[in-house]
Design a protein around this motif. Structure first.
Motif, PDB file in Angstrom:
ATOM      1  N   THR A  46       9.751  24.386 -16.042  1.00 12.50           N
ATOM      2  CA  THR A  46      10.845  23.579 -15.797  1.00 12.50           C
ATOM      3  C   THR A  46      11.363  23.584 -17.402  1.00 12.50           C
ATOM      4  OG1 THR A  46       9.915  22.521 -13.896  1.00 12.50           O
ATOM      5  CG2 THR A  46      11.670  21.368 -15.236  1.00 12.50           C
ATOM      6  N   PRO A  47      12.423  23.900 -17.503  1.00  9.58           N
ATOM      7  CA  PRO A  47      13.116  23.801 -18.987  1.00  9.58           C
ATOM      8  C   PRO A  47      13.736  22.279 -19.093  1.00  9.58           C
ATOM      9  CG  PRO A  47      14.834  24.603 -17.423  1.00  9.58           C
ATOM     10  CD  PRO A  47      13.419  24.592 -16.766  1.00  9.58           C
ATOM     11  N   ALA A  48      13.921  21.840 -20.300  1.00  3.67           N
ATOM     12  CA  ALA A  48      14.406  20.572 -20.568  1.00  3.67           C
ATOM     13  C   ALA A  48      15.896  20.670 -19.829  1.00  3.67           C
ATOM     14  CB  ALA A  48      14.621  20.439 -21.867  1.00  3.67           C
ATOM     15  N   PRO A  49      16.448  19.582 -19.819  1.00  7.59           N
ATOM     16  CA  PRO A  49      17.745  19.594 -19.079  1.00  7.59           C
ATOM     17  C   PRO A  49      18.718  20.375 -19.924  1.00  7.59           C
ATOM     18  CG  PRO A  49      16.843  17.506 -19.017  1.00  7.59           C
ATOM     19  CD  PRO A  49      16.066  18.025 -19.895  1.00  7.59           C
ATOM     20  N   VAL A  50      19.656  21.128 -19.128  1.00 10.34           N
ATOM     21  CA  VAL A  50      20.713  21.993 -19.921  1.00 10.34           C
ATOM     22  C   VAL A  50      22.034  21.216 -19.299  1.00 10.34           C
ATOM     23  CG1 VAL A  50      21.313  24.231 -20.310  1.00 10.34           C
ATOM     24  CG2 VAL A  50      18.933  23.985 -19.931  1.00 10.34           C
ATOM     25  N   ALA A 108      18.241  25.358 -11.236  1.00  3.43           N
ATOM     26  CA  ALA A 108      18.762  25.299  -9.740  1.00  3.43           C
ATOM     27  C   ALA A 108      18.227  23.923  -9.382  1.00  3.43           C
ATOM     28  CB  ALA A 108      18.146  26.411  -9.184  1.00  3.43           C
ATOM     29  N   ARG A 109      17.016  23.500  -9.683  1.00 11.07           N
ATOM     30  CA  ARG A 109      16.678  22.041  -9.145  1.00 11.07           C
ATOM     31  C   ARG A 109      17.555  20.946  -9.762  1.00 11.07           C
ATOM     32  NH1 ARG A 109      11.465  24.473  -9.855  1.00 11.07           N
ATOM     33  NH2 ARG A 109      11.462  23.899 -12.174  1.00 11.07           N
ATOM     34  N   GLN A 110      17.680  21.269 -10.887  1.00  7.60           N
ATOM     35  CA  GLN A 110      18.774  20.164 -11.472  1.00  7.60           C
ATOM     36  C   GLN A 110      19.895  19.923 -10.929  1.00  7.60           C
ATOM     37  OE1 GLN A 110      19.426  21.169 -15.765  1.00  7.60           O
ATOM     38  NE2 GLN A 110      19.372  18.956 -16.313  1.00  7.60           N
ATOM     39  N   TYR A 111      20.718  20.890 -10.316  1.00  6.35           N
ATOM     40  CA  TYR A 111      21.855  20.933  -9.534  1.00  6.35           C
ATOM     41  C   TYR A 111      21.759  20.776  -8.263  1.00  6.35           C
ATOM     42  CZ  TYR A 111      24.198  21.692 -14.126  1.00  6.35           C
ATOM     43  OH  TYR A 111      24.836  21.502 -15.226  1.00  6.35           O
ATOM     44  N   ASP A 112      20.319  20.816  -7.951  1.00  4.17           N
ATOM     45  CA  ASP A 112      20.104  20.726  -6.257  1.00  4.17           C
ATOM     46  C   ASP A 112      20.692  21.992  -5.632  1.00  4.17           C
ATOM     47  OD1 ASP A 112      19.038  19.530  -4.201  1.00  4.17           O
ATOM     48  OD2 ASP A 112      20.549  18.406  -3.447  1.00  4.17           O
ATOM     49  N   ILE A 113      20.517  23.110  -5.965  1.00  6.24           N
ATOM     50  CA  ILE A 113      20.971  24.276  -5.695  1.00  6.24           C
ATOM     51  C   ILE A 113      19.801  25.074  -5.155  1.00  6.24           C
ATOM     52  CG2 ILE A 113      22.362  26.353  -6.034  1.00  6.24           C
ATOM     53  CD1 ILE A 113      24.233  24.482  -7.426  1.00  6.24           C
ATOM     54  N   GLU A 114      19.688  25.783  -3.933  1.00  6.34           N
ATOM     55  CA  GLU A 114      19.053  26.725  -3.520  1.00  6.34           C
ATOM     56  C   GLU A 114      19.255  28.080  -3.991  1.00  6.34           C
ATOM     57  OE1 GLU A 114      17.333  28.686   0.710  1.00  6.34           O
ATOM     58  OE2 GLU A 114      18.557  26.860   0.544  1.00  6.34           O
ATOM     59  N   ARG A 115      18.311  28.893  -4.624  1.00  9.69           N
ATOM     60  CA  ARG A 115      18.530  30.144  -5.093  1.00  9.69           C
ATOM     61  C   ARG A 115      18.473  31.267  -4.118  1.00  9.69           C
ATOM     62  NH1 ARG A 115      14.169  31.496  -8.776  1.00  9.69           N
ATOM     63  NH2 ARG A 115      15.533  33.085  -9.581  1.00  9.69           N
ATOM     64  N   ARG A 116      19.594  31.811  -3.625  1.00 10.41           N
ATOM     65  CA  ARG A 116      19.675  32.810  -2.759  1.00 10.41           C
ATOM     66  C   ARG A 116      20.658  33.775  -3.313  1.00 10.41           C
ATOM     67  NH1 ARG A 116      21.572  29.598   2.500  1.00 10.41           N
ATOM     68  NH2 ARG A 116      22.461  31.766   2.703  1.00 10.41           N
ATOM     69  N   GLN A 119      25.765  14.416 -13.734  1.00  9.71           N
ATOM     70  CA  GLN A 119      25.641  14.186 -15.312  1.00  9.71           C
ATOM     71  C   GLN A 119      24.428  15.046 -15.717  1.00  9.71           C
ATOM     72  OE1 GLN A 119      27.616  12.351 -17.146  1.00  9.71           O
ATOM     73  NE2 GLN A 119      29.082  12.526 -15.220  1.00  9.71           N
ATOM     74  N   VAL A 120      24.668  15.598 -16.831  1.00 11.90           N
ATOM     75  CA  VAL A 120      23.524  16.552 -17.554  1.00 11.90           C
ATOM     76  C   VAL A 120      23.667  16.366 -19.158  1.00 11.90           C
ATOM     77  CG1 VAL A 120      22.671  18.538 -17.964  1.00 11.90           C
ATOM     78  CG2 VAL A 120      23.549  17.953 -15.669  1.00 11.90           C
ATOM     79  N   GLU A 121      23.004  15.437 -19.617  1.00 10.01           N
ATOM     80  CA  GLU A 121      22.922  15.145 -21.112  1.00 10.01           C
ATOM     81  C   GLU A 121      24.260  14.632 -21.338  1.00 10.01           C
ATOM     82  OE1 GLU A 121      21.386  18.263 -23.394  1.00 10.01           O
ATOM     83  OE2 GLU A 121      19.496  18.446 -22.395  1.00 10.01           O
ATOM     84  N   ASN A 172      29.669  17.478 -14.643  1.00 15.64           N
ATOM     85  CA  ASN A 172      29.791  18.676 -14.170  1.00 15.64           C
ATOM     86  C   ASN A 172      30.092  18.439 -12.622  1.00 15.64           C
ATOM     87  OD1 ASN A 172      28.780  20.598 -16.461  1.00 15.64           O
ATOM     88  ND2 ASN A 172      27.122  19.157 -16.297  1.00 15.64           N
ATOM     89  N   LEU A 173      31.068  19.326 -12.061  1.00 14.30           N
ATOM     90  CA  LEU A 173      31.115  19.097 -10.655  1.00 14.30           C
ATOM     91  C   LEU A 173      30.670  20.585 -10.245  1.00 14.30           C
ATOM     92  CD1 LEU A 173      35.023  18.110 -11.023  1.00 14.30           C
ATOM     93  CD2 LEU A 173      32.920  16.494 -10.199  1.00 14.30           C
ATOM     94  N   VAL A 174      30.056  20.419  -8.970  1.00 14.04           N
ATOM     95  CA  VAL A 174      28.912  21.523  -8.531  1.00 14.04           C
ATOM     96  C   VAL A 174      29.300  21.627  -7.186  1.00 14.04           C
ATOM     97  CG1 VAL A 174      26.809  22.588  -8.610  1.00 14.04           C
ATOM     98  CG2 VAL A 174      27.350  21.112 -10.250  1.00 14.04           C
ATOM     99  N   GLY A 175      29.480  22.886  -6.854  1.00 15.33           N
ATOM    100  CA  GLY A 175      29.691  23.275  -5.173  1.00 15.33           C
ATOM    101  C   GLY A 175      29.043  24.900  -5.001  1.00 15.33           C
ATOM    102  N   VAL A 176      28.925  25.266  -3.969  1.00 15.25           N
ATOM    103  CA  VAL A 176      28.445  26.648  -3.647  1.00 15.25           C
ATOM    104  C   VAL A 176      29.506  27.202  -2.441  1.00 15.25           C
ATOM    105  CG1 VAL A 176      26.026  26.104  -4.041  1.00 15.25           C
ATOM    106  CG2 VAL A 176      26.884  25.773  -1.711  1.00 15.25           C
ATOM    107  N   ILE A 177      29.370  28.403  -2.737  1.00 16.12           N
ATOM    108  CA  ILE A 177      30.005  29.312  -1.814  1.00 16.12           C
ATOM    109  C   ILE A 177      29.143  30.227  -1.151  1.00 16.12           C
ATOM    110  CG2 ILE A 177      31.264  30.714  -3.253  1.00 16.12           C
ATOM    111  CD1 ILE A 177      33.716  30.985  -1.386  1.00 16.12           C
ATOM    112  N   THR A 178      29.279  30.838  -0.034  1.00 17.19           N
ATOM    113  CA  THR A 178      28.430  31.855   0.573  1.00 17.19           C
ATOM    114  C   THR A 178      29.500  33.145   0.515  1.00 17.19           C
ATOM    115  OG1 THR A 178      27.119  30.220   2.047  1.00 17.19           O
ATOM    116  CG2 THR A 178      27.168  32.564   2.528  1.00 17.19           C
TER     117      THR A 178
END
Length: 160
Positions: free
Chosen positions: A24-28, A64-72, A117-119, A123-129
Motif C-alpha cells: 500500500t503506497p502513501a496517499p498519492v 484503487a483502494r484510496q479512490y474506492d474503485i474496483e480494478r477490472r 480529498q487526497v493530501e 478530486n472528483l471520481v467516477g467510472v464508466i464500463t
C-alpha cells in the motif's frame, strides 16, 4: 508542488509502485492523468480542471483502494482534479462540473462523480464500463460565475 513537476512525478510514482507488488503506497494526490493516454485541461476563474481517464486495471492496488474503485478489465476511472493555476491544492468552491462519457458511436451520458480529498487536493471520481476494444468519448463542462467552458477528447480502451 508546481504543475509541471506534478505532471511528471505522479505517473512515475505510480509506475514505481506497480513494480513493488501489492504494498500500500502513501496517499498519492491525483493531480494528473495517472497513466492515462490523454487529458483535457481547462482554466476557469483562477482554477485548473484536469479531466483524465485511466483503465482501472492499470491502477496500483493502493490507489484503487484510496479512490474506492474496483480494478477490472472493462472499467475506466474518470478523474477531474482541481488545482489553482500554480498546481497547488485548492477548494472546489461553487463551480458546477459536469462530465459526460460514452462508447463511440453512442452519445455520452453524464457520469456520477464523487468528491475525494487526497493530501489536500480535490478530486472528483467516477467510472464508466467499456468492454475492450472500444473508443471512449469524454466531455467536461465547467460553469463558474459567469464563465463556462467545455473540453473533450476520445481515448481508446484496449485489451490487456
Amino acid at each position: 508542488m508546481k504543475k509541471p513537476a506534478a505532471l511528471l512525478l505522479i505517473p512515475a510514482l505510480l509506475a514505481f509502485g506497480a513494480c513493488q507488488g501489492d504494498t500500500t503506497p502513501a496517499p498519492v494526490a491525483a493531480t494528473t492523468a495517472q497513466a492515462s493516454q490523454q487529458t483535457a485541461t481547462a482554466n476557469v476563474n483562477g482554477k485548473t480542471y484536469i479531466l483524465s481517464a485511466t483503465p482501472t486495471r492499470s491502477l496500483q492496488p493502493g490507489v484503487a483502494r484510496q479512490y474506492d474503485i474496483e480494478r477490472r478489465d472493462d472499467t475506466t476511472m474518470i478523474l477531474v482534479s482541481v488545482t489553482d493555476t500554480n498546481g497547488d491544492a485548492t477548494a472546489l468552491d461553487a463551480a458546477k462540473i459536469t462530465v459526460s462519457a460514452g462508447v463511440v458511436p453512442d452519445a455520452p451520458t453524464e457520469i456520477s462523480l464523487k468528491p475525494i480529498q487526497v493530501e489536500g487536493f480535490t478530486n472528483l471520481v467516477g467510472v464508466i464500463t467499456a468492454k475492450p476494444p472500444a473508443k471512449l468519448q469524454l466531455r467536461m463542462e465547467i460553469q463558474s460565475g459567469g464563465s463556462r467552458t467545455t473540453q473533450s477528447f476520445t481515448q481508446d480502451v484496449l485489451p490487456r
